[in-house]
Design a protein around this motif. Structure first.
Motif, PDB file in Angstrom:
ATOM      1  N   ILE A 203       0.523 -32.535  -9.353  1.00  0.00           N
ATOM      2  CA  ILE A 203      -0.245 -31.160  -8.652  1.00  0.00           C
ATOM      3  C   ILE A 203      -0.049 -30.182  -9.551  1.00  0.00           C
ATOM      4  O   ILE A 203       0.475 -30.007 -10.438  1.00  0.00           O
ATOM      5  N   ASP A 204      -1.765 -30.038  -9.854  1.00  0.00           N
ATOM      6  CA  ASP A 204      -2.224 -29.444 -10.708  1.00  0.00           C
ATOM      7  C   ASP A 204      -2.837 -28.449 -10.349  1.00  0.00           C
ATOM      8  O   ASP A 204      -2.841 -27.937  -9.838  1.00  0.00           O
ATOM      9  N   ALA A 205      -3.430 -27.565 -11.633  1.00  0.00           N
ATOM     10  CA  ALA A 205      -4.293 -26.356 -11.441  1.00  0.00           C
ATOM     11  C   ALA A 205      -4.905 -26.257 -10.274  1.00  0.00           C
ATOM     12  O   ALA A 205      -4.899 -25.477  -8.794  1.00  0.00           O
ATOM     13  N   ASP A 206      -5.861 -27.769  -9.892  1.00  0.00           N
ATOM     14  CA  ASP A 206      -7.018 -27.054  -9.072  1.00  0.00           C
ATOM     15  C   ASP A 206      -6.403 -27.969  -7.320  1.00  0.00           C
ATOM     16  O   ASP A 206      -6.331 -26.783  -6.370  1.00  0.00           O
ATOM     17  N   ARG A 207      -5.661 -28.135  -7.822  1.00  0.00           N
ATOM     18  CA  ARG A 207      -4.528 -28.837  -6.122  1.00  0.00           C
ATOM     19  C   ARG A 207      -4.215 -27.622  -6.313  1.00  0.00           C
ATOM     20  O   ARG A 207      -3.925 -27.559  -4.710  1.00  0.00           O
ATOM     21  N   LEU A 248      -2.746 -17.966 -10.421  1.00  0.00           N
ATOM     22  CA  LEU A 248      -3.478 -16.267 -10.603  1.00  0.00           C
ATOM     23  C   LEU A 248      -2.875 -15.164 -11.966  1.00  0.00           C
ATOM     24  O   LEU A 248      -1.851 -15.162 -11.760  1.00  0.00           O
ATOM     25  N   SER A 249      -3.423 -15.545 -12.670  1.00  0.00           N
ATOM     26  CA  SER A 249      -2.938 -14.979 -14.418  1.00  0.00           C
ATOM     27  C   SER A 249      -3.806 -14.452 -14.898  1.00  0.00           C
ATOM     28  O   SER A 249      -3.736 -13.450 -15.701  1.00  0.00           O
ATOM     29  N   THR A 250      -5.057 -15.153 -14.498  1.00  0.00           N
ATOM     30  CA  THR A 250      -6.565 -14.422 -15.041  1.00  0.00           C
ATOM     31  C   THR A 250      -7.283 -13.228 -14.032  1.00  0.00           C
ATOM     32  O   THR A 250      -7.442 -14.259 -12.909  1.00  0.00           O
ATOM     33  N   GLU A 251      -8.819 -12.692 -14.293  1.00  0.00           N
ATOM     34  CA  GLU A 251      -9.704 -11.789 -13.786  1.00  0.00           C
ATOM     35  C   GLU A 251     -10.495 -13.449 -13.613  1.00  0.00           C
ATOM     36  O   GLU A 251     -10.256 -13.821 -11.895  1.00  0.00           O
ATOM     37  N   ALA A 252     -10.851 -14.035 -13.907  1.00  0.00           N
ATOM     38  CA  ALA A 252     -11.072 -15.119 -13.445  1.00  0.00           C
ATOM     39  C   ALA A 252     -10.665 -15.896 -12.272  1.00  0.00           C
ATOM     40  O   ALA A 252     -11.428 -16.707 -10.948  1.00  0.00           O
ATOM     41  N   ASP A 253      -9.191 -16.537 -12.746  1.00  0.00           N
ATOM     42  CA  ASP A 253      -8.032 -16.667 -11.465  1.00  0.00           C
ATOM     43  C   ASP A 253      -8.609 -15.861  -9.586  1.00  0.00           C
ATOM     44  O   ASP A 253      -8.769 -16.447  -8.772  1.00  0.00           O
ATOM     45  N   TYR A 254      -8.406 -14.918 -10.327  1.00  0.00           N
ATOM     46  CA  TYR A 254      -8.758 -14.559  -8.848  1.00  0.00           C
ATOM     47  C   TYR A 254     -10.200 -14.071  -8.657  1.00  0.00           C
ATOM     48  O   TYR A 254     -10.057 -14.041  -6.600  1.00  0.00           O
ATOM     49  N   ARG A 255     -10.921 -13.978  -9.205  1.00  0.00           N
ATOM     50  CA  ARG A 255     -12.513 -13.928  -8.452  1.00  0.00           C
ATOM     51  C   ARG A 255     -12.345 -15.604  -7.005  1.00  0.00           C
ATOM     52  O   ARG A 255     -12.754 -15.142  -6.765  1.00  0.00           O
ATOM     53  N   ALA A 256     -12.025 -16.617  -8.570  1.00  0.00           N
ATOM     54  CA  ALA A 256     -11.678 -18.048  -7.334  1.00  0.00           C
ATOM     55  C   ALA A 256     -11.568 -17.734  -6.069  1.00  0.00           C
ATOM     56  O   ALA A 256     -11.264 -17.853  -5.569  1.00  0.00           O
TER      57      ALA A 256
END
Length: 397
Positions: A203-207, A248-256
């Motif tokens: 289980i990687d970040a994408d999964r 859920l560590s960065t703004e890009a993570d939250y935006r996704a």
């Protein structure tokens, strides 16, 4: 903002009346005694409301309804756990709750190497010591393949640290890092932690991100129907740990996450302490850009001990550390003004002074680590002062 205070229930050595005297208007709580994955019984929800009302306040925010490891990995009884999570939302909504915080961190919740580290003036604070954490990973947990995750210089420093560890320090690290959700009785022994880590093989970040999206696709429509805002807490610290992905560590993570499930009920717990442990997170800008979906706010500050990510850090006083708290609060107040103009029912964003240093009588009270009475009172007073000054300036303009 609506000023709230975290309370861990009747076992908490800081009472609801203490919170009221500190200036809180509402309580943030959860049913920590209910097993993860189970439905929260309506009588237990009602009992918690009564316990809080007896102290003179009201239950505003649930933090948190735990998301099981089975849901995160989509194994075992995960389908039943999702259904139970949705049913708990319905029951909380029936009781009057309108904000539910959760997290999607694999295996470990917030992670610290020290729960009561002594600061320069004798207060006690939580701390994440990176070399000590690496020493735990490589020499105590002995995670297979772990050395590949660290630069050689950091691994060497961790080896030097481990060579100097006493048996008590080794035991402390195991307890501190293996602790479960704050307020819960959960936690992991070393063998249990190894077993849990193994469930994330493949289980990687994408999964993991897909699993989060799938979970939200099922529970957000329920939240919309019953009038509850969901808000995801960021990773703490905001980088991968023990080979586990964190998403859920960065703004890009939250935006996704927000773009994947665009309903307003799918939102953010904006925790300045968690996100502030990364120097590349611009918190005032993030608060402004994510503002429409921020449903709950944790305000605290950390001092990073290096410019790198990851790094060692400790939880500083609320107006110290690396976060410009005035700018963050200004962005949040601007969002509240926009919501009021739009007639939104959620115009007042619940905020709590997150964590706090143990000072004065806190040092002997023995409260939940990170949740002292006087340290949080001091933080709330400082944060309220900023908010009052900014509001006055805005009204005068």
């Amino acid at each position: 903002m609506r000023h709230t205070w975290r309370w861990f229930g009747p076992v908490d050595r800081v009472t609801v009346r203490d919170a009221a005297q500190a200036g809180a208007a509402g309580i943030v709580s959860a049913l920590h005694h209910i097993p993860t994955g189970a439905v929260w019984p309506a009588p237990e929800i009602a009992r918690r409301h009564e316990e809080i009302r007896a102290g003179g306040l009201v239950w505003d925010v649930v933090e948190s309804v735990p998301v099981s490891e089975e849901i995160k990995t989509r194994t075992g009884d995960w389908r039943a756990h999702v259904a139970n999570w949705a049913e708990t939302l319905r029951r909380l909504a029936d009781s009057g709750i309108r904000t539910v915080c959760y997290n999607f961190m694999p295996v470990l919740d917030w992670t610290r190497t020290d729960l009561r580290w002594e600061t320069r003036h004798g207060a006690r604070a939580m701390r994440f010591d990176l070399p000590d954490f690496v020493a735990f990973d490589l020499h105590i947990l002995q995670r297979p393949g772990g050395a590949a995750d660290y630069p050689a210089a950091l691994a060497d420093e961790a080896a030097r640290r481990f060579a100097a560890f006493t048996p008590d320090r080794i035991a402390d690290l195991g307890r501190n890092i293996g602790a479960g959700l704050p307020g819960s009785a959960d936690g992991y022994t070393l063998d249990q932690l190894r077993e849990r880590l193994a469930t994330y093989d493949g289980i990687d970040a994408d999964r993991l991100r897909r699993h989060l999206t799938d979970f939200l696709s099922e529970v957000v429509p329920v939240a919309e129907r019953v009038g509850v805002n969901l808000c995801a807490h960021p990773d703490d610290p905001p980088w991968p740990l023990l080979g586990l992905p964190r998403i859920l560590s960065t703004e890009a993570d939250y935006r996704a996450m927000l773009d994947a499930v665009p309903a307003r009920a799918n939102g953010v717990t904006f925790c300045t302490g968690s996100l502030g442990a990364r120097g590349d997170n611009d918190l005032p800008a993030m608060a402004a850009r994510l503002a429409d979906r921020i449903h709950f706010v944790h305000l605290r500050n950390v001092t990073r001990e290096a410019a790198t990510t990851p790094c060692s850090f400790y939880e500083d006083e609320h107006l110290e550390g690396g976060t410009d708290m005035v700018a963050v609060i200004a962005a949040l107040l601007a969002e509240e003004t926009r919501r009021r103009a739009a007639g939104r029912a959620d115009a007042d964003i619940p905020m709590r002074p997150d964590h706090g240093q143990e000072i004065l009588d806190d040092l002997t009270r023995g409260a939940q680590p990170g949740y002292p009475a006087i340290g949080r009172l001091k933080g709330l007073a400082e944060l309220r002062g900023i908010e009052r000054a900014l509001s006055w300036r805005g009204a005068a303009a």
